[in-house]
Motif scaffolding. Structure first.
Motif, PDB file in Angstrom:
ATOM      1  N   LYS C 324       0.788  -1.266   0.025  1.00 56.38           N
ATOM      2  CA  LYS C 324      -0.210   0.008   0.080  1.00 56.38           C
ATOM      3  C   LYS C 324       0.884   1.316  -0.036  1.00 56.38           C
ATOM      4  CE  LYS C 324      -3.171   0.796   3.048  1.00 56.38           C
ATOM      5  NZ  LYS C 324      -3.756   0.668   4.425  1.00 56.38           N
ATOM      6  N   ARG C 325       0.263   2.188  -0.286  1.00 54.41           N
ATOM      7  CA  ARG C 325       0.910   3.790   0.026  1.00 54.41           C
ATOM      8  C   ARG C 325       0.772   3.887   1.419  1.00 54.41           C
ATOM      9  NH1 ARG C 325       0.224   8.749  -3.684  1.00 54.41           N
ATOM     10  NH2 ARG C 325       0.806   7.680  -5.629  1.00 54.41           N
ATOM     11  N   LEU C 326       1.965   4.477   1.762  1.00 54.09           N
ATOM     12  CA  LEU C 326       2.083   5.123   3.154  1.00 54.09           C
ATOM     13  C   LEU C 326       0.692   5.844   3.792  1.00 54.09           C
ATOM     14  CD1 LEU C 326       5.535   6.408   4.036  1.00 54.09           C
ATOM     15  CD2 LEU C 326       4.163   4.699   5.299  1.00 54.09           C
ATOM     16  N   TYR C 380       0.495   5.678  14.872  1.00 56.40           N
ATOM     17  CA  TYR C 380      -0.847   5.435  14.345  1.00 56.40           C
ATOM     18  C   TYR C 380      -0.790   5.326  12.784  1.00 56.40           C
ATOM     19  CZ  TYR C 380      -3.072   6.033  18.732  1.00 56.40           C
ATOM     20  OH  TYR C 380      -3.440   5.741  20.157  1.00 56.40           O
ATOM     21  N   ASP C 381      -0.061   6.202  12.163  1.00 53.89           N
ATOM     22  CA  ASP C 381       0.234   6.115  10.596  1.00 53.89           C
ATOM     23  C   ASP C 381       0.552   4.818  10.069  1.00 53.89           C
ATOM     24  OD1 ASP C 381      -0.793   8.523  10.023  1.00 53.89           O
ATOM     25  OD2 ASP C 381       1.181   9.646   9.936  1.00 53.89           O
ATOM     26  N   TRP C 382       1.655   4.316  11.003  1.00 53.67           N
ATOM     27  CA  TRP C 382       2.092   2.865  10.252  1.00 53.67           C
ATOM     28  C   TRP C 382       1.192   1.939  10.644  1.00 53.67           C
ATOM     29  CZ3 TRP C 382       6.849   4.546  13.891  1.00 53.67           C
ATOM     30  CH2 TRP C 382       7.782   5.307  13.075  1.00 53.67           C
ATOM     31  N   MET C 383       0.495   1.993  11.694  1.00 58.62           N
ATOM     32  CA  MET C 383      -0.663   0.874  11.735  1.00 58.62           C
ATOM     33  C   MET C 383      -1.773   0.979  10.782  1.00 58.62           C
ATOM     34  SD  MET C 383      -0.900   0.337  15.958  1.00 58.62           S
ATOM     35  CE  MET C 383      -1.650   1.973  16.387  1.00 58.62           C
ATOM     36  N   ALA C 384      -2.139   2.446  10.482  1.00 58.53           N
ATOM     37  CA  ALA C 384      -3.149   2.431   9.536  1.00 58.53           C
ATOM     38  C   ALA C 384      -2.554   2.138   8.107  1.00 58.53           C
ATOM     39  CB  ALA C 384      -3.511   4.105   9.676  1.00 58.53           C
TER      40      ALA C 384
END
Lengths: 104, 207, 696
Positions: C324-326, C380-384
């Motif tokens: 996925k995209r980041l 949170y960004d990494w988890m998302a």
């Protein structure tokens, strides 16, 4: 070629203006101390103000950094440095003077 | 002014490859100068924390050791050398020939050496009067800050000599031009640092 | 120092009793024998390496292709090799300290001095000669590829930086044989490290290894920042840069502005020791508090400089292996920048108890807690990013998930420590030791190991063994947990850090668990070596010459593996973020350009090696006060550096035809190859051409 000469004279005049301004600011600052008369804190504040003005003058006329520069990233570099330098220097002086007061 | 590729005085498109090449190296040198500025900044801050009775520790203080007249002469020499280096870069930019460039660089070098002579004379007087760095925290900080600037001026002088050798050897080729531009920046920068030194150390100490 | 009298002027303060072998012979205690054993390892290892290189004839290609190369990729690999060598020493030292403390109830087998030397070298090595070269190596290797550049802006300076870094590491290694290293910890606080309390050469070794390597790091910072500003491929706007490059930029900015206070504080300490200055002495107006202040002006930004590139690596890993995209690229970029700036505003939290007032403490306490916000954004960004991704649980992902869980715990103990009132209770206890290992090992080291696994096939053209990779990662993760979680408890029980032994029996059970963990970490190091050897042996099976084994998203994967020295046959044009993924989706990732151009590259130069030799000589001469050698080395270095500016033929040209032929050969291989899907990545079918799937 005459165009170029005109430009040279214009640029030379810029350097001379910068030099004259710096000279005046320096002489005033030294004069303040040599002939005295001002209270310590007033003298310090005036010298500081003159120094800051002279630094701006030299940046403007000798180092050719100004607000209208086409490349803003250069100005950003200088301003960011000043920000960090302020944090470091002011922080150091704050911390150390706070310590000194409590250790007297 | 024509197209600016980097902060400071640009050589201009009439210099072709040297002008383009300057973009990266001049920006890099600006970054280096800013890093160097932080070195000076933290030493300035250290110095300020030592100009008090605790740091002076019963030794000689600013009023006992600074010679305002000599500092004024040094300031004048360095300020004038900044102007003469500026003229040298204009001679370079407007292609006035090797002779003009070398002449103004030589004047700059002479003024810089004059500055150093007066500064060293001041230091030796201080040492003779017992104001050595091992005497107190204040003097330690003084002798870390001001001679560091002197060392920069001395390196600038060595650099000037090297550049004059390279001008003689290679002529005003692009490599030499961009180096002169960087040296000019360095030299002006040292004058800016000196404003801080004479204002904070000398005038602040004597006010 | 008057001990020089025996040998007279030529060798300064050096006397034979300073050799660790002589010390062990005169006084054969366990500590001295361990020291002499380590010294013989250094000497014998060095000799064996030299003999092997001469015997096999490898010294010639190594000199020609590596030591004198200005290629950013080779320099990057050399940084990482340096870092792995130093890592093995650092890990062994750590395990030795754990063993001592496990046996340390009212005793143990090491002398206090030896223990102090161990924690000083361990800290110095891990920060300056493992973490920093690891980070610098990755930035060197990956960043120019990611922005579509041919090399760094200043390739020769890059080599000089490496030379200066290696000088520092060399000095630390030499201190095993000649004399002793500092016993003052990695921070070397005066007045303990001043002449009065530490008259030996130990602190001098620390000063010069750190100061000289530090100058190299400053130059690296300048080089990286200028490269990112000036060498980006057309269309690569700042906000199209891969996240690793963003973190490299922020790390470079930290290097540029945070290394100067380190240079200043170490040189001031040197002036105190050598020239009788009074910056940090107890008498005559010195003030050691200013050392703590200056050192941490560097020290705190430093830890963010280490962890930010690791964040960058994790960002690439999460995006790639989730297909996925980041998630929320922009917020990740802003969080990175915020951390970089905030890292300059918190340094006082390292000395809350130094004696300043509550107002000062609370200002810095709040600033410290604020850093948790951008860091939380990132987590949170990494988890998302993983959420609803098509995750392959590959080895880098094992490290990355281990990082997420453990790092959050380490971060939260950091927020606890940021509260000055709590800090008063636990400062200088091993709670702090557990905290910073908890951020540095999962944060920095796992990041680096994930990157090592992720980019190894890019650098060498073959994958690392996945099986051994899982073993290594598991050992690192559980080894860390067993070692450092008990230490939190011992810290709360009140055990001071840096103590060789203790008298409270309540500590012992925790220490026994910790030594078990240390054994696991030692096995992890062993597994790392085995993995490398196994992978080299099976390199044919693992080969991925086509360059894209993991279905990569950024430009470094758009080259063969290993990439040619000029990186790209033709500089790519960038129109989007994750440019390579976009190009693959559009089907134009491997197109033949209309025409090729001649490529100009810098010639090889030995200047980095000359700087290394003269710098090491200079450091040793300063440590042992051999003034004639100081002069020789300084003049030598000046001659080398100034002489280099007189070179006029520093470039060579690779003709367009040669570039075209190499590029065509690669394109032909790609056309003939079978793409491999996401589940076949770890099989021999993976030759580095990824099958395209629906892009999210």
């Amino acid at each position: 070629m005459t165009d170029d000469n005109a430009e040279l004279h214009h640029e030379l005049r810029q350097y001379l203006i910068g030099f004259a301004l710096s000279l005046a600011l320096t002489v005033v600052a030294f004069g303040l101390v040599a002939w005295g008369g001002l209270a310590f804190k007033t003298a310090l504040a005036t010298i500081g103000a003159l120094a800051i003005i002279q630094i701006i003058v030299q940046f403007r006329y000798f180092l050719h950094i100004d607000l209208s520069a086409q490349k803003r990233e250069d100005l950003h570099l200088v301003l960011f440095t000043i920000l960090l330098l302020t944090i470091m220097a002011a922080g150091t002086i704050w911390i150390m003077s706070n310590l000194a007061v409590r250790m007297m | 002014m024509t197209e600016q590729l980097h902060p400071g005085l640009n050589l201009g498109p009439q210099h072709g490859k040297a002008h383009e090449h300057a973009e990266t190296v001049m920006f890099g040198f600006w970054v280096f100068l800013m890093s160097d500025l932080v070195i000076f900044g933290v030493i300035f801050a250290t110095y300020v924390t030592t100009v008090n009775p605790m740091g002076i520790a019963g030794g000689p203080g600013p009023a006992d050791i600074f010679d305002l007249k000599s500092v004024f002469i040094q300031t004048m020499l360095l300020l004038t050398s900044s102007l003469t280096f500026g003229i040298a870069t204009l001679m370079l930019r407007h292609k006035k020939g090797v002779r003009h460039v070398v002449l103004w660089l030589s004047v700059t070098l002479a003024l810089g050496l004059g500055f150093l002579i007066f500064e060293v004379r001041d230091f030796s007087t201080m040492f003779a009067n017992g104001a050595a760095p091992s005497r107190s925290g204040f003097l330690s900080a003084f002798f870390a800050l001001v001679p560091l600037h002197g060392l920069h001026v001395a390196s600038g002088a060595v650099w000037l000599v090297v550049m004059m050798m390279q001008i003689t050897l290679f002529g005003l080729v692009p490599m030499v031009k961009t180096r002169l531009l960087r040296l000019a920046l360095f030299w002006h920068f040292l004058d800016v640092i000196w404003i801080g030194i004479f204002s904070i150390v000398y005038l602040g100490g004597l006010a | 120092m008057t001990t020089s009298a025996d040998w007279g002027w030529p060798l300064g303060v050096f006397i034979p009793e300073q050799l660790s072998f002589v010390r062990a012979f005169n006084n054969p205690t366990t500590s001295e024998l361990i020291g002499a054993g380590a010294a013989s390892l250094v000497v014998l290892g060095g000799l064996a390496l030299a003999v092997f290189l001469i015997w096999s004839g490898w010294w010639r290609p190594i000199w020609r292709d590596w030591l004198t190369s200005t290629d950013h990729k080779r320099i990057g690999i050399m940084y990482i090799v340096l870092s792995l060598v130093m890592l093995s020493r650092g890990v062994i030292e750590g395990a030795l300290m754990r063993t001592q403390q496990a046996a340390g109830l009212n005793g143990g087998f090491l002398t206090p001095d030896h223990f102090a030397e161990l924690f000083s070298t361990h800290g110095t090595i891990m920060v300056f000669f493992v973490a920093m070269p690891f980070v610098t190596g990755f930035i060197n290797y990956i960043m120019p590829l990611q922005i579509g550049a041919r090399d760094m802006s200043f390739p020769v300076m890059n080599q000089v930086s490496l030379g200066l870094t290696v000088v520092g590491a060399t000095l630390v290694m030499i201190s095993l044989v000649l004399g002793q290293f500092s016993t003052g910890g990695w921070t070397a606080y005066p007045p303990y490290t001043g002449k009065v309390f530490s008259p030996g050469v130990g602190p001098d070794y620390w000063i010069w290894s750190v100061a000289i390597a530090g100058i190299g790091s400053t130059l690296t910072g300048i080089n990286v920042a200028v490269t990112i500003y000036k060498e980006r491929a057309p269309g690569m706007h700042l906000f199209r840069m891969p996240l690793f490059t963003w973190t490299a930029l922020c790390a470079a900015i930290i290097l540029i502005f945070a290394m100067p206070p380190l240079t200043v504080s170490t040189l001031m300490l040197a002036m105190d020791r050598y020239l009788d200055f009074h910056f940090f002495t107890n008498d005559l107006g010195g003030n050691m508090m200013n050392y703590a202040n200056l050192f941490w002006l560097f020290g705190h930004p430093e830890v963010y400089l280490l962890v930010l590139p690791a964040y960058g690596i994790f960002s690439e890993v999460f995006a790639t292996y989730s297909g996925k995209r980041l998630y929320s690229y922009t917020s990740l970029v802003y969080a990175t920048m915020a951390i970089a700036v905030l890292s300059f505003t918190v340094w006082l939290h390292h000395f809350f108890t130094m004696g300043q007032g509550a107002n000062v403490n609370i200002a810095f306490g709040i600033a410290t807690m604020v850093i948790a916000i951008p860091t939380g954004v990132k987590v949170y960004d990494w988890m998302a990013t993983m959420f609803r991704g098509r995750i392959r649980f590959s080895v880098p992902m094992v490290y990355a998930t281990g990082f997420l869980i453990l790092f959050v715990i380490g971060g939260l103990t950091g927020v606890i420590l940021a509260n000055p009132t709590i800090d008063y209770q636990v400062h200088n206890s091993v709670f702090l030791v557990a905290h910073f290992h908890n951020v540095l090992i999962p944060g920095v080291l796992y990041g680096m190991l994930a990157g090592y696994h992720f980019w190894f096939p890019k650098a060498f053209g073959f994958r690392l063994s996945e099986g051994w990779g899982y073993v290594t990662a598991t050992l690192w993760i559980f080894g860390f947990a067993f070692t450092f979680f008990p230490i939190y408890f011992v810290g709360l029980l009140g055990m001071p850090r840096r103590s060789v032994s203790y008298s409270d029996p309540a500590f012992e059970p925790f220490m026994l668990v910790a030594v078990f963990g240390a054994a696991m970490i030692l096995s992890a190091l062993g597994a790392l070596v085995v993995q490398l050897l196994v992978s080299i042996r099976k390199r044919e099976t693992f080969s991925v010459p086509l360059g894209d084994p993991w279905n990569g998203r950024t430009l470094e994967w758009a080259t063969p593996s290993p990439p040619p020295e000029y990186n790209f046959a033709i500089i790519p044009t960038v129109t989007d973020r994750d440019m390579f993924a976009v190009a693959k989706a559009q089907g134009n990732a491997f197109e033949k350009p209309a025409e090729y151009e001649d490529i100009t590259l810098p010639k090889n130069t030995a200047i980095g090696m000359m700087v290394w030799v003269s710098g090491t000589g200079l450091g040793l001469a300063l440590v042992w006060q051999v003034w004639w050698l100081v002069l020789v080395c300084v003049i030598g270095m000046l001659v080398v550096l100034i002489g280099n500016t007189f070179r006029t033929d520093a470039h060579r040209v690779i003709p367009a035809a040669e570039v075209a032929a190499a590029h065509q050969a690669w394109l032909d291989q790609i056309a003939a190859a079978t793409p491999v899907g996401r589940l076949g990545e770890a099989t021999p079918h993976n030759k580095g051409l990824a099958a395209q799937e629906a892009v999210q």
